[in-house]
Write a protein that holds these residues in place. Structure first.
Motif, PDB file in Angstrom:
ATOM      1  N   MET A 111       0.708  -1.168   0.051  1.00 54.59           N
ATOM      2  CA  MET A 111      -0.026   0.128  -0.123  1.00 54.59           C
ATOM      3  C   MET A 111       0.668   1.332  -0.071  1.00 54.59           C
ATOM      4  N   ASP A 162       3.871   1.460  -1.108  1.00 55.93           N
ATOM      5  CA  ASP A 162       4.602   1.548  -2.521  1.00 55.93           C
ATOM      6  C   ASP A 162       3.427   2.322  -3.525  1.00 55.93           C
ATOM      7  N   LYS A 163       2.449   1.982  -3.515  1.00 54.29           N
ATOM      8  CA  LYS A 163       1.270   2.548  -4.271  1.00 54.29           C
ATOM      9  C   LYS A 163       0.982   4.326  -4.068  1.00 54.29           C
ATOM     10  N   LEU A 170       4.313   5.862  -5.361  1.00 56.53           N
ATOM     11  CA  LEU A 170       4.432   6.005  -6.765  1.00 56.53           C
ATOM     12  C   LEU A 170       3.216   7.136  -7.260  1.00 56.53           C
ATOM     13  N   THR A 171       2.035   7.138  -6.650  1.00 53.73           N
ATOM     14  CA  THR A 171       1.297   8.162  -6.931  1.00 53.73           C
ATOM     15  C   THR A 171       1.791   9.601  -6.659  1.00 53.73           C
ATOM     16  N   CYS A 189      10.588   5.262  -3.539  1.00 56.23           N
ATOM     17  CA  CYS A 189      10.799   4.601  -4.963  1.00 56.23           C
ATOM     18  C   CYS A 189      11.918   4.107  -5.075  1.00 56.23           C
TER      19      CYS A 189
END
Length: 75
Positions: free
Chosen positions: A1, A3-4, A7-8, A54
């Protein structure tokens, strides 16, 4: 979660840099009261931390991650 989310935030930061390069318009500075505004600086710091997070994605073993995901989806 996490990571997302990172990245966003990194995509948002990349789009902001793209708008600076193409249109010479800094959306974060526009919203946050200039590049030195406290809100803008907080956003820049959060995006920078997301970029650092990231970098760790480059050095992770993706085989273990894919195996863990397939086990949890079968259960």
């Amino acid at each position: 979660m996490l990571d997302k989310i990172a990245l966003t935030l990194l995509v948002i930061g990349g789009l902001n840099w793209g708008s600076i390069g193409i249109f010479q318009f800094d959306l974060v500075a526009f919203i946050g009261g200039g590049q030195t505004g406290i809100f803008s600086r907080i956003i820049y710091i959060i995006v920078g931390l997301a970029a650092i997070w990231c970098v760790t994605l480059l050095f992770r073993d993706t085989k273990d991650t894919m195996l863990d995901e397939s086990v949890t989806t079968r259960a």
